[in-house]
Design a protein around this motif. Sequence first.
Motif, short mmCIF file in Angstrom:
data_model
loop_
_atom_site.label_atom_id
_atom_site.label_comp_id
_atom_site.label_asym_id
_atom_site.label_seq_id
_atom_site.Cartn_x
_atom_site.Cartn_y
_atom_site.Cartn_z
N VAL A 16 44.45 35.34 26.07
CA VAL A 16 43.29 36.02 26.65
C VAL A 16 43.78 36.93 27.78
CG1 VAL A 16 41.12 35.70 27.89
CG2 VAL A 16 41.78 34.10 26.07
N HIS A 17 43.38 38.13 27.70
CA HIS A 17 43.78 39.06 28.75
C HIS A 17 42.63 40.01 29.04
CE1 HIS A 17 44.69 41.25 25.01
NE2 HIS A 17 44.34 42.30 25.69
N GLU A 18 42.81 40.75 30.09
CA GLU A 18 41.79 41.74 30.43
C GLU A 18 41.98 42.91 29.47
OE1 GLU A 18 39.06 42.87 33.86
OE2 GLU A 18 40.35 41.14 33.68
N HIS A 19 41.02 43.07 28.57
CA HIS A 19 41.16 44.13 27.57
C HIS A 19 41.12 45.49 28.26
CE1 HIS A 19 40.81 41.32 24.29
NE2 HIS A 19 39.65 40.88 24.72
N GLY A 20 41.98 46.34 27.77
CA GLY A 20 41.96 47.72 28.26
C GLY A 20 41.25 48.58 27.25
N ARG A 38 38.04 50.15 21.72
CA ARG A 38 39.11 49.32 21.15
C ARG A 38 40.11 49.03 22.25
NH1 ARG A 38 43.94 50.61 19.00
NH2 ARG A 38 43.46 52.82 19.20
N CYS A 39 40.58 47.78 22.27
CA CYS A 39 41.59 47.42 23.25
C CYS A 39 42.94 47.96 22.79
CB CYS A 39 41.66 45.91 23.42
SG CYS A 39 42.98 45.37 24.52
N ALA A 40 43.58 48.70 23.67
CA ALA A 40 44.87 49.30 23.31
C ALA A 40 45.94 48.24 23.14
CB ALA A 40 45.28 50.31 24.38
N ALA A 41 45.78 47.11 23.80
CA ALA A 41 46.83 46.08 23.78
C ALA A 41 46.76 45.23 22.53
CB ALA A 41 46.72 45.22 25.03
N CYS A 42 45.56 44.77 22.16
CA CYS A 42 45.47 43.81 21.06
C CYS A 42 44.63 44.31 19.90
CB CYS A 42 44.92 42.49 21.58
SG CYS A 42 43.21 42.56 22.11
N GLY A 43 44.01 45.46 20.05
CA GLY A 43 43.28 46.02 18.92
C GLY A 43 41.89 45.48 18.73
#
Length: 64
Positions: A16-20, A38-43
């Motif tokens: 779990v992270h802070e979605h960008g 869309r989150c650039a890190a996890c899609g």
Amino acid sequence: MTEPRTSPLPLLAPTVHEHGWLVESSHRTLDGTVLYVRCAACGTRRVDLAARPQTPPAALSREV
Ligand SMILES: [Zn+2]
């Protein structure tokens, strides 16, 4: 004698992270601006509704 291959690390579920959130597209409706992000890190994708530019967008959809 064969070299033991490095044991594969178990693939952990994305932490779990802070979605960008990146806005992929947006369109205006009577209720405000619908943002497809869309989150650039996890899609992870989400649909947000920004009622007013000053207020943070509220999530319309669950994170997918
Ligand atoms: Zn993310």
